[in-house]
Write an enzyme that holds these catalytic residues in place. Structure first.
Site, short mmCIF file in Angstrom:
data_model
loop_
_atom_site.label_atom_id
_atom_site.label_comp_id
_atom_site.label_asym_id
_atom_site.label_seq_id
_atom_site.Cartn_x
_atom_site.Cartn_y
_atom_site.Cartn_z
N GLY A 105 0.85 -1.19 0.00
CA GLY A 105 0.00 0.00 0.00
C GLY A 105 0.87 1.23 0.00
N LYS A 106 0.29 2.36 -0.18
CA LYS A 106 1.04 3.62 -0.08
C LYS A 106 0.05 4.76 0.05
CE LYS A 106 5.40 5.06 -0.17
NZ LYS A 106 6.61 4.34 0.25
N GLY A 107 0.52 5.85 0.67
CA GLY A 107 -0.35 7.03 0.79
C GLY A 107 0.44 8.28 0.52
#
Ligand code: NAD
Length: 416
Positions: A105-107
């Site tokens: 995931g990444k934000g």
């Protein structure tokens, strides 16, 4: 082989080369080239001068076949959904290659933290986390620091999530301060992993690290620790740059002093222990090892031909475009790909998550010893795969990662 500036397209190109080599079946290929979930949120914040600013934030869960999504949160004016998608995909491959039970995931939030006060950053962090609170959690998605976020940001995230669910939940985030459930060794882990892979690459190529010179682009968490630990292994750091400037010294920079200078001045520029260096010159330094540890798309068809290093260790995520990578490989440069070189961070994040869930914390020596073992396994797996398929280390790393995610995807089956 140009990616037209799209880092997600660059990831797809890298993926495609490896997927083709292993004859990945079309259904799995399609599944693994689409992000599972992409969320865009708007975060209105009351700024210190009384006006309201609205910031855009992203969270992408690329793939969760192996476990909860895992990946950092970036604060930068240049953040885009394309970039976050690519970074979340790289996290998927990185976790699989590292052998930790996480998906990717990444934000990110489009903002310029250098112009924001601590209170504004805290408000922004809390509002962003409130917007994605249903997506994250120790069993769902576990954020971590990335560019311009740090232990304090992680503390705010842990608190905001805990207030929402009514339970103090340390394992919702990694890279926290030690006193509130962080792991010893986590802050240095990415740089330590870079050092281990550089050391192993030098060994493989028959180079004596003690006689090697090193240039580092970016002197934040990853760049500074990589430089420090490579120097402790005997490498000579002769050039360092950051967003504002650079410094060089053919006799070797004193990295300890340079770190202290950077803490005080927020840049390496002006460091008295060397001569000024234009940041664009970092690519053409006459060194044995180059560590890009800033942002993506730095080594391009324009800068790659200038590189004289024998080893490029990608501390940053996606610093090399696919065509530039091909040109480096063709010239015999040994590129340690990002998903291997900087995987020490997520590996120790996994250790932090395990410790939080047990409520039992390890000595730093134990953390580092376990990291060393995991990094050596990942390096060796990648090297052996590259020899078996007669391919470069990046493609080999993708082969190992894709094979693992594909196998689990097949075993889990299609839920429809
Ligand atoms: P950071 O914010 O601590 O440091 C970034 C550094 O890059 C700073 O020194 C900054 O001045 C420099 N920089 C920015 N733009 C530049 C430019 N155009 N030219 C030269 N220098 C420039 O960030 P970080 O945590 O060290 O992350 C750096 C890279 O490593 C990113 O690609 C990140 O995704 C990746 N990474 C970080 C971790 C981690 O644990 N922090 C783990 C894996 C990968």
């Amino acid at each position: 082989m140009s990616n037209n500036g799209s880092v997600f397209d660059a990831m797809l190109q890298e993926f495609g080369i490896a997927a083709k080599l292993i004859g990945l079946e079309p259904g799995i290929w399609k599944t693994l080239t689409h992000p599972k979930r992409q969320v865009i949120v708007s975060c209105p914040i009351l700024m210190d001068d009384g006006h309201v600013e609205v910031f855009t934030g992203f969270r992408v869960q690329y793939n969760i076949a192996l476990g909860p999504a895992k990946g950092g949160i970036r604060y930068h004016p240049g953040v885009t959904l394309d970039e976050v998608k690519a970074l979340s995909a790289w996290m998927t491959w990185k976790c699989a290659l590292a052998g930790v039970p996480f998906g990717g995931g990444k934000g990110g939030i489009i903002c310029d933290p250098t112009t924001m006060s601590k209170r504004e950053l805290e408000s922004l962090t809390r509002r962003y986390i409130s917007e994605i609170v249903d997506m994250i959690g120790p069993d769902k998605d576990v954020p971590a620091p990335d560019v311009n976020t740090n232990e304090q940001t992680m503390a705010w995230i842990m608190d905001t999530y805990s207030m929402h669910v009514g339970v103090s939940t340390t394992a919702v985030v990694t890279g926290k301060p030690i006193i509130m459930g962080g792991s010893l060794g986590r802050r240095e882990a990415t740089g330590r992993g870079v050092m281990i892979t550089v050391r192993e690459a030098a060994k493989h190529l028959g180079l004596d690290l003690k006689k090697c010179t090193v240039a580092v682009q970016g002197f934040g968490n990853v760049g500074s620790v990589s430089a420090d630990l490579i120097q402790k292994e005997g490498g000579k750091i002769v050039a360092v740059t950051d967003w504002k400037g650079g410094v060089q010294n053919a006799k070797g920079l004193d990295v300890t002093k340079l770190i202290a200078w950077t803490v005080e001045h927020k840049t390496v520029a002006g460091f008295p222990g060397g001569e000024p260096l234009d940041p664009s010159k970092i690519f053409e330094m006459d060194v044995d090892i180059f560590v890009p540890a800033a942002l993506e798309n730095q080594i391009t068809m324009e800068t790659a031909p200038k590189i004289k290093a024998k080893i490029v260790a990608e501390g940053a995520n996606g610093p090399t475009t696919p065509d530039a990578h091909q040109s480096l490989h063709a010239r015999g440069v040994f590129v340690i790909p990002d998903i291997l070189a900087n995987s020490g961070g997520v590996t120790t994040s996994y250790f932090e998550w395990v410790q939080d869930r047990h409520g039992y914390f390890w000595e730093e020596a134990e953390v580092n010893q376990r990291l060393e073992k995991k990094m050596m396994e990942a390096f060796d797996n990648t090297l052996q795969t590259s020899l078996k398929y007669k391919t470069d280390m990046r493609t080999a790393a993708y082969i190992v990662a894709i094979t693992r995610v594909a196998e689990v995807t097949k075993l889990r089956g299609m839920y429809a």
